[in-house]
Design an enzyme around this catalytic site. Structure first.
Site, PDB file in Angstrom:
ATOM      1  N   GLN A  71      86.234  37.953  34.216  1.00 56.37           N
ATOM      2  CA  GLN A  71      86.163  36.784  33.341  1.00 56.37           C
ATOM      3  C   GLN A  71      84.762  36.183  33.260  1.00 56.37           C
ATOM      4  O   GLN A  71      84.575  35.121  32.671  1.00 56.37           O
ATOM      5  CB  GLN A  71      87.198  35.733  33.752  1.00 56.37           C
ATOM      6  CG  GLN A  71      86.917  35.019  35.063  1.00 56.37           C
ATOM      7  CD  GLN A  71      88.121  34.187  35.485  1.00 56.37           C
ATOM      8  OE1 GLN A  71      89.153  34.695  35.907  1.00 56.37           O
ATOM      9  NE2 GLN A  71      88.010  32.865  35.384  1.00 56.37           N
ATOM     10  N   LEU A 106      87.715  25.483  47.024  1.00 56.24           N
ATOM     11  CA  LEU A 106      88.820  24.573  46.710  1.00 56.24           C
ATOM     12  C   LEU A 106      88.417  23.106  46.808  1.00 56.24           C
ATOM     13  O   LEU A 106      87.674  22.699  47.704  1.00 56.24           O
ATOM     14  CB  LEU A 106      89.991  24.847  47.666  1.00 56.24           C
ATOM     15  CG  LEU A 106      90.561  26.270  47.598  1.00 56.24           C
ATOM     16  CD1 LEU A 106      91.738  26.412  48.568  1.00 56.24           C
ATOM     17  CD2 LEU A 106      90.987  26.655  46.180  1.00 56.24           C
ATOM     18  N   HIS A 137      92.446  21.632  42.912  1.00 57.45           N
ATOM     19  CA  HIS A 137      93.257  22.776  43.333  1.00 57.45           C
ATOM     20  C   HIS A 137      94.385  22.310  44.254  1.00 57.45           C
ATOM     21  O   HIS A 137      95.533  22.724  44.124  1.00 57.45           O
ATOM     22  CB  HIS A 137      92.410  23.782  44.137  1.00 57.45           C
ATOM     23  CG  HIS A 137      91.274  24.394  43.386  1.00 57.45           C
ATOM     24  ND1 HIS A 137      89.957  24.170  43.715  1.00 57.45           N
ATOM     25  CD2 HIS A 137      91.247  25.257  42.340  1.00 57.45           C
ATOM     26  CE1 HIS A 137      89.179  24.865  42.910  1.00 57.45           C
ATOM     27  NE2 HIS A 137      89.923  25.534  42.063  1.00 57.45           N
TER      28      HIS A 137
END
Ligand code: PAJ
Length: 281
Positions: free
Chosen positions: A64, A36, A40
């Protein structure tokens, strides 16, 4: 400092959210892959301002990543992520791969049409359907009133809006503006891969995007503006350029008029690190 509770299963997630849901209190979800940064955290703060309960999910989603991409070396910094979320989020959902994709898992959400035509789809064929699949699962698991995604990943944001509309998911998809370093580089977990020389080159990405946007405003023909952006990136030291594209800001199709809002989007590599960014025109 109040440390944020962590749950790892969908069952616990639903149990934790049940009282808020029953009381009709607004629940917000911010999906992330962890590592993070301020980008974020800005989404978490905005969600917190609107919602009674803010859930942050942390899950590095294998679906992904392509076979030759950075899934195994993607930064995993759970303890420091958890510290950053103390006092900021009400719940962290950090499932295992087995929880999200149990044995026998066989469903994949594929989105076709303009939102997935070209750009990331052309260079990362797994990416958008992997995102759509995991985001659908997260939205069903948490059933939030709203979910927030960054404009930094602009095509991803549009695809998620499409997904929610097409499946009739009762959730507001909210976009958040891109948070940048002092020199304009869009914050990204992948910036951690950059050497200091590469970091300097990376800062030119948003400079080039701004220049392409300016050219379009000054009525330079779009193919010329795109080509000049590509050349500028290579000149500044980018190793390769996947695309520099000026598109309709809502459909992502090439624009057929000059009056619709446009967006300039780019993906390029510095060394082996692939960076993306975009700006409104
Ligand atoms: P991740 O790259 O961790 O990003 C999580 C969210 O933060 C995304 O919505 C992304 O657009 C947003 N974000 C990233 N950098 C930002 C910045 N500099 N400013 C503002 N927002 C920023 O995107 C993903 O994870 C995944 O694809 C995910 C949606 C979680 C699905 O796996």
């Amino acid at each position: 400092m109040r440390s944020t509770p962590v749950v790892a299963t969908v069952r616990e997630l639903r149990a934790h959210l049940a009282p808020a849901r029953k009381a009709g209190r607004r629940i917000g979800l911010v999906p992330t892959m962890g590592a993070l940064h301020e980008g974020h955290l800005s989404l978490v703060r905005e969600t917190q301002a609107r919602c009674a309960t803010t859930v942050v999910s942390i899950f590095v989603n294998p679906a992904q990543f392509g076979p030759n991409e950075d899934f195994s070396r993607y930064p995993r910094t759970f303890e420091s992520d958890r510290k950053k979320l103390a006092d900021l989020a009400d719940l962290i959902f950090a499932p295992s791969v087995e929880e999200m994709y149990p044995d026998g898992f066989a469903t994949r959400i594929d989105i076709s049409g303009p939102a997935t035509a070209g750009l990331e789809s052309e260079f990362r064929p797994h990416f958008l359907s992997g995102v759509a699949t995991v985001v659908a699962k997260l939205l069903i698991a948490a059933s939030p009133d709203e979910a927030m995604f960054g404009e930094k990943d602009y095509q991803q944001l549009l695809v998620i809006r499409r997904l929610a509309a097409d499946l009739g998911l009762p959730v507001d998809i909210v976009g958040g503006t891109t948070v940048r370093e002092a020199d304009g580089l869009a914050m990204s977990s992948r910036n951690a891969y950059l050497s200091s020389a590469e970091r300097e080159i990376a800062a030119k990405l948003n400079v080039v995007l701004a220049d392409v946007a300016k050219q379009v405003q000054q009525n330079v023909a779009i193919p010329m503006a795109e080509a000049s952006g590509r050349e500028a990136l290579l000149r500044y030291g980018f190793t390769s350029v996947d695309y520099v594209a000026v598109r309709d800001a809502e459909t992502l199709l090439p624009r057929d008029g000059i009056h619709e809002p446009a967006r300039v989007l780019a993906a390029a590599r510095v060394g082996s690190t692939r960076l993306i960014d975009n700006l409104p025109v």
